[in-house]
Motif scaffolding. Structure first.
Motif, PDB file in Angstrom:
ATOM      1  N   ARG A  52     -14.549   5.496  36.034  1.00 42.61           N
ATOM      2  CA  ARG A  52     -14.337   5.154  34.422  1.00 42.61           C
ATOM      3  C   ARG A  52     -14.674   6.111  33.502  1.00 42.61           C
ATOM      4  O   ARG A  52     -14.124   5.988  32.337  1.00 42.61           O
ATOM      5  CB  ARG A  52     -15.523   4.378  34.338  1.00 42.61           C
ATOM      6  CG  ARG A  52     -15.762   2.806  35.242  1.00 42.61           C
ATOM      7  CD  ARG A  52     -14.474   2.121  35.067  1.00 42.61           C
ATOM      8  NE  ARG A  52     -14.167   1.753  33.663  1.00 42.61           N
ATOM      9  CZ  ARG A  52     -13.102   1.136  33.201  1.00 42.61           C
ATOM     10  NH1 ARG A  52     -11.896   0.783  33.996  1.00 42.61           N
ATOM     11  NH2 ARG A  52     -13.022   0.852  31.969  1.00 42.61           N
ATOM     12  N   GLU A  55      -9.934  10.325  32.252  1.00 42.10           N
ATOM     13  CA  GLU A  55      -8.773  10.367  31.060  1.00 42.10           C
ATOM     14  C   GLU A  55      -8.065   8.908  31.267  1.00 42.10           C
ATOM     15  O   GLU A  55      -7.919   8.277  30.064  1.00 42.10           O
ATOM     16  CB  GLU A  55      -7.769  11.346  31.020  1.00 42.10           C
ATOM     17  CG  GLU A  55      -7.161  11.375  29.872  1.00 42.10           C
ATOM     18  CD  GLU A  55      -6.294  12.682  29.929  1.00 42.10           C
ATOM     19  OE1 GLU A  55      -5.282  12.844  28.882  1.00 42.10           O
ATOM     20  OE2 GLU A  55      -6.396  13.605  30.452  1.00 42.10           O
ATOM     21  N   SER A  56      -7.713   8.494  32.246  1.00 42.68           N
ATOM     22  CA  SER A  56      -7.190   7.208  32.485  1.00 42.68           C
ATOM     23  C   SER A  56      -8.164   6.450  33.419  1.00 42.68           C
ATOM     24  O   SER A  56      -7.961   6.483  34.627  1.00 42.68           O
ATOM     25  CB  SER A  56      -5.815   7.198  33.153  1.00 42.68           C
ATOM     26  OG  SER A  56      -4.923   7.943  32.275  1.00 42.68           O
ATOM     27  N   GLY A  58     -10.198   3.867  35.824  1.00 39.41           N
ATOM     28  CA  GLY A  58      -9.813   3.084  36.857  1.00 39.41           C
ATOM     29  C   GLY A  58     -10.971   2.179  37.419  1.00 39.41           C
ATOM     30  O   GLY A  58     -11.895   2.027  36.381  1.00 39.41           O
TER      31      GLY A  58
END
Length: 255
Positions: A52, A55-56, A58
């Motif tokens: 979490r 940068e992206s 998941g």
């Protein structure tokens, strides 16, 4: 004098967010010694970020274990998150060693690298996992008691619960639920006879958490009812034979 491995382990525990006092007590090392190592030795790498924090962001790799752990947390879990102390704790009744093992296993599957310990107390066992990243993975954490503040799942959590409703239900039952045997009497041919039947109960003061539980039951086709004691509708009952059979197949009693 302490060997290098001992020093590295102590510093690694501190790097995971453990307090100096807890590390000192666990390893039998003075707090002063640990403080000196922190100032003199080259710092060890900090723990990696959780999914979490990226940068992206998941989701956890083991989503089934996460759904179960989320249920445990919403029932009997809480997070301590202070500047120098971070951990998730699930409190389990000591008479159910299988539940204690399951709680620890779920923590290790969701976050493999933090330190996990057990603390035996009167009648219960606290299973603790030390890292600040539990706040990222369990955003329901907040000040005050759960039933005194709103509890809602984030979209990514709801997607996991939708994919693994039985694991979520099992976690909630293992925390704030039970399987019991009820009894009643009936008149048969003029004679009063006693009949016994199994029932699952889930009790929680939070309207939001009870709603999450009943929504999950609806998803898997389990019939339920609200069993109020006095004027407090804190109990969810599953008593119909077919629904109890479903619960037995996927949840079962604590052990």
């Amino acid at each position: 004098m302490y060997d290098v491995d001992t020093r590295k382990r102590a510093l690694a525990l501190v790097a995971q967010g453990r307090s100096l006092n807890s590390v000192s007590k666990e390893m039998g090392i003075s707090r002063h010694a640990i403080t000196n190592w922190l100032s003199r030795l080259e710092p060890l790498p900090r723990t990696p970020p959780c999914v979490r924090c990226l940068e992206s962001p998941g989701i956890p790799e083991d989503t089934a274990a996460y759904a179960y752990l989320l249920g445990l947390y919403l029932g009997d879990g809480y997070i301590i998150s202070k500047p120098k102390q971070h951990y998730l704790m699930i409190t389990c009744t000591a008479s159910w060693p299988g539940l204690v093992d399951a709680a620890e296993e779920a923590m290790r599957k969701v976050l493999p690298w933090p330190s996990v310990n057990r603390l035996q107390r009167a009648g219960c066992v606290d299973v603790k996992s030390y890292t600040r990243h539990w706040v990222c993975l369990l955003p329901q954490h907040g000040p005050g008691k759960k039933h005194e503040r709103p509890i809602a799942l984030e979209p990514w959590q709801q997607a996991i619960v939708d994919a693994h409703p039985w694991e979520f239900i099992r976690g909630l039952i293992h925390s704030d639920g039970c399987r019991i045997t009820n009894w009643t009497t009936r008149m048969v041919a003029g004679e009063r006879k006693r009949y016994e039947y199994p029932r699952y109960l889930f009790s929680n003061k939070s309207d939001d958490i009870r709603k999450l539980f009943t929504d999950a039951l609806d998803t898997v086709g389990v019939e339920w009812s609200t069993l109020a004691r006095g004027s407090d509708p804190f109990n969810i009952s599953v008593a119909r034979k077919a629904s109890v059979a479903l619960m037995d197949a996927h949840v079962g009693p604590k052990y």
